[in-house]
Write a protein that holds these residues in place. Sequence first.
Motif, PDB file in Angstrom:
ATOM      1  N   THR A 264       5.268  25.490   7.004  1.00 46.04           N
ATOM      2  CA  THR A 264       4.709  26.430   6.047  1.00 46.04           C
ATOM      3  C   THR A 264       3.196  26.437   6.226  1.00 46.04           C
ATOM      4  OG1 THR A 264       4.293  24.884   4.236  1.00 46.04           O
ATOM      5  CG2 THR A 264       6.538  25.806   4.398  1.00 46.04           C
ATOM      6  N   HIS A 265       2.501  27.195   5.410  1.00 46.56           N
ATOM      7  CA  HIS A 265       1.043  27.236   5.493  1.00 46.56           C
ATOM      8  C   HIS A 265       0.401  25.951   4.987  1.00 46.56           C
ATOM      9  CE1 HIS A 265       0.779  31.378   6.783  1.00 46.56           C
ATOM     10  NE2 HIS A 265       1.728  31.658   5.918  1.00 46.56           N
ATOM     11  N   VAL A 266       1.153  25.133   4.289  1.00 44.77           N
ATOM     12  CA  VAL A 266       0.571  23.918   3.722  1.00 44.77           C
ATOM     13  C   VAL A 266       1.298  22.643   4.126  1.00 44.77           C
ATOM     14  CG1 VAL A 266      -0.453  25.093   1.744  1.00 44.77           C
ATOM     15  CG2 VAL A 266       1.861  24.182   1.564  1.00 44.77           C
ATOM     16  N   GLY A 267       2.241  22.720   5.032  1.00 39.58           N
ATOM     17  CA  GLY A 267       2.917  21.492   5.417  1.00 39.58           C
ATOM     18  C   GLY A 267       4.023  21.679   6.423  1.00 39.58           C
ATOM     19  N   TRP A 268       4.556  20.535   6.856  1.00 41.77           N
ATOM     20  CA  TRP A 268       5.674  20.483   7.783  1.00 41.77           C
ATOM     21  C   TRP A 268       6.678  19.505   7.198  1.00 41.77           C
ATOM     22  CZ3 TRP A 268       7.388  16.295  10.918  1.00 41.77           C
ATOM     23  CH2 TRP A 268       8.347  16.639  11.876  1.00 41.77           C
ATOM     24  N   VAL A 269       7.922  19.927   7.095  1.00 39.51           N
ATOM     25  CA  VAL A 269       8.976  19.089   6.542  1.00 39.51           C
ATOM     26  C   VAL A 269      10.083  18.977   7.573  1.00 39.51           C
ATOM     27  CG1 VAL A 269      10.650  18.818   4.673  1.00 39.51           C
ATOM     28  CG2 VAL A 269       8.433  19.893   4.217  1.00 39.51           C
ATOM     29  N   ALA A 270      10.472  17.747   7.873  1.00 39.36           N
ATOM     30  CA  ALA A 270      11.514  17.504   8.871  1.00 39.36           C
ATOM     31  C   ALA A 270      12.853  17.264   8.207  1.00 39.36           C
ATOM     32  CB  ALA A 270      11.158  16.300   9.726  1.00 39.36           C
ATOM     33  N   ASN A 271      13.902  17.738   8.864  1.00 37.01           N
ATOM     34  CA  ASN A 271      15.263  17.411   8.464  1.00 37.01           C
ATOM     35  C   ASN A 271      15.474  15.937   8.777  1.00 37.01           C
ATOM     36  OD1 ASN A 271      18.142  16.947   8.977  1.00 37.01           O
ATOM     37  ND2 ASN A 271      18.371  19.163   8.752  1.00 37.01           N
ATOM     38  N   GLU A 272      16.216  15.236   7.930  1.00 33.04           N
ATOM     39  CA  GLU A 272      16.418  13.796   8.145  1.00 33.04           C
ATOM     40  C   GLU A 272      17.107  13.489   9.474  1.00 33.04           C
ATOM     41  OE1 GLU A 272      20.265  12.368   5.859  1.00 33.04           O
ATOM     42  OE2 GLU A 272      18.983  13.569   4.540  1.00 33.04           O
ATOM     43  N   HIS A 273      17.722  14.481  10.101  1.00 36.72           N
ATOM     44  CA  HIS A 273      18.434  14.275  11.368  1.00 36.72           C
ATOM     45  C   HIS A 273      17.605  14.697  12.578  1.00 36.72           C
ATOM     46  CE1 HIS A 273      21.929  13.274   9.023  1.00 36.72           C
ATOM     47  NE2 HIS A 273      21.809  14.426   8.367  1.00 36.72           N
ATOM     48  N   LEU A 274      16.324  14.911  12.398  1.00 38.87           N
ATOM     49  CA  LEU A 274      15.456  15.319  13.504  1.00 38.87           C
ATOM     50  C   LEU A 274      15.453  14.235  14.576  1.00 38.87           C
ATOM     51  CD1 LEU A 274      13.244  17.418  14.439  1.00 38.87           C
ATOM     52  CD2 LEU A 274      11.588  15.807  13.488  1.00 38.87           C
ATOM     53  N   PRO A 275      15.854  14.589  15.804  1.00 37.82           N
ATOM     54  CA  PRO A 275      15.853  13.582  16.881  1.00 37.82           C
ATOM     55  C   PRO A 275      14.425  13.152  17.238  1.00 37.82           C
ATOM     56  CG  PRO A 275      17.147  15.513  17.496  1.00 37.82           C
ATOM     57  CD  PRO A 275      16.413  15.860  16.242  1.00 37.82           C
ATOM     58  N   TYR A 276      14.295  11.925  17.688  1.00 35.21           N
ATOM     59  CA  TYR A 276      13.003  11.354  18.070  1.00 35.21           C
ATOM     60  C   TYR A 276      12.290  12.225  19.102  1.00 35.21           C
ATOM     61  CZ  TYR A 276       9.666   7.998  20.002  1.00 35.21           C
ATOM     62  OH  TYR A 276       8.534   7.375  20.444  1.00 35.21           O
ATOM     63  N   GLU A 277      13.019  12.672  20.123  1.00 38.92           N
ATOM     64  CA  GLU A 277      12.424  13.481  21.175  1.00 38.92           C
ATOM     65  C   GLU A 277      11.858  14.796  20.625  1.00 38.92           C
ATOM     66  OE1 GLU A 277      15.558  12.224  21.318  1.00 38.92           O
ATOM     67  OE2 GLU A 277      15.061  10.540  22.640  1.00 38.92           O
ATOM     68  N   GLU A 278      12.556  15.378  19.652  1.00 41.09           N
ATOM     69  CA  GLU A 278      12.081  16.613  19.028  1.00 41.09           C
ATOM     70  C   GLU A 278      10.841  16.351  18.182  1.00 41.09           C
ATOM     71  OE1 GLU A 278      11.802  20.633  18.233  1.00 41.09           O
ATOM     72  OE2 GLU A 278      12.831  19.531  19.804  1.00 41.09           O
ATOM     73  N   TRP A 279      10.819  15.227  17.513  1.00 38.57           N
ATOM     74  CA  TRP A 279       9.646  14.839  16.735  1.00 38.57           C
ATOM     75  C   TRP A 279       8.425  14.720  17.650  1.00 38.57           C
ATOM     76  CZ3 TRP A 279       6.981  10.054  16.969  1.00 38.57           C
ATOM     77  CH2 TRP A 279       5.994   9.894  15.986  1.00 38.57           C
ATOM     78  N   LEU A 280       8.594  14.081  18.806  1.00 42.44           N
ATOM     79  CA  LEU A 280       7.490  13.964  19.765  1.00 42.44           C
ATOM     80  C   LEU A 280       7.074  15.339  20.294  1.00 42.44           C
ATOM     81  CD1 LEU A 280       8.548  10.864  21.908  1.00 42.44           C
ATOM     82  CD2 LEU A 280       6.671  11.010  20.247  1.00 42.44           C
ATOM     83  N   ARG A 281       8.050  16.178  20.606  1.00 38.62           N
ATOM     84  CA  ARG A 281       7.765  17.526  21.121  1.00 38.62           C
ATOM     85  C   ARG A 281       6.961  18.341  20.095  1.00 38.62           C
ATOM     86  NH1 ARG A 281      11.987  17.823  23.967  1.00 38.62           N
ATOM     87  NH2 ARG A 281      13.449  18.158  22.255  1.00 38.62           N
ATOM     88  N   MET A 282       7.341  18.230  18.832  1.00 40.09           N
ATOM     89  CA  MET A 282       6.621  18.948  17.780  1.00 40.09           C
ATOM     90  C   MET A 282       5.180  18.443  17.669  1.00 40.09           C
ATOM     91  SD  MET A 282       8.653  21.233  16.621  1.00 40.09           S
ATOM     92  CE  MET A 282       7.635  21.746  15.272  1.00 40.09           C
ATOM     93  N   GLY A 283       4.996  17.143  17.724  1.00 39.69           N
ATOM     94  CA  GLY A 283       3.644  16.574  17.669  1.00 39.69           C
ATOM     95  C   GLY A 283       2.774  17.066  18.801  1.00 39.69           C
ATOM     96  N   SER A 284       3.358  17.153  19.994  1.00 38.85           N
ATOM     97  CA  SER A 284       2.617  17.668  21.146  1.00 38.85           C
ATOM     98  C   SER A 284       2.206  19.119  20.932  1.00 38.85           C
ATOM     99  CB  SER A 284       3.488  17.538  22.403  1.00 38.85           C
ATOM    100  OG  SER A 284       2.844  18.114  23.505  1.00 38.85           O
TER     101      SER A 284
END
Length: 186
Positions: A53-73
């Motif tokens: 959103t314009h004020v944040g990022w919320v992850a689903n509790e099932h977000l895979p580690y690799e996807e979390w890293l990809r999003m950070g990149s």
Amino acid sequence: IRTIGRLPLRGRSEPVACSRWLREPRPAPVRSIGDMTTSPEQIAIRQRQSELTHVGWVANEHLPYEEWLRMGSRFGAAARGAGWWVGDWVLFGTARYGSKYTLAARVTSYDAQTLMNMVYVVSRFEISRRREDLSWSHHAELAALEIDEQEHWLDRATAERLSVRDMRELMTAERTHRERRLRSGQ
């Protein structure tokens, strides 16, 4: 969910789904017959891996580690490029359509002075001279210098992996040393 850049359509502050903004499109969620009390939007949010959103990022509790890293990149790349993109956009707009800082401020939600600062930095560094391995802030710190001095500090910051603070301190120390030498007549 439809937005144009940071501008929400129909004047609402709607979230931009990560799957549409930072990832390849995902198929629409399928609503089962047994789930009649849950709205399609609620199902879609539950099935998405994350929401931006314009004020944040919320992850689903099932977000895979690799996807979390990809999003950070992707977030890092977007943050490092934002000053350049907005500055180049405003510079183009002012050259093509005349001074439009007030409109650009409304469109981007940056204040006009911030936009002017961005334009100053981008105008002092042609794209070919911008260093991808250094931050926008490194370049902003050097913008007022002559080109040969900028190049010296860009090279040094890259070679020595200087933070903006370290680079600023070294620049101040060298300037102070040079001024003392001039005062002493050396």
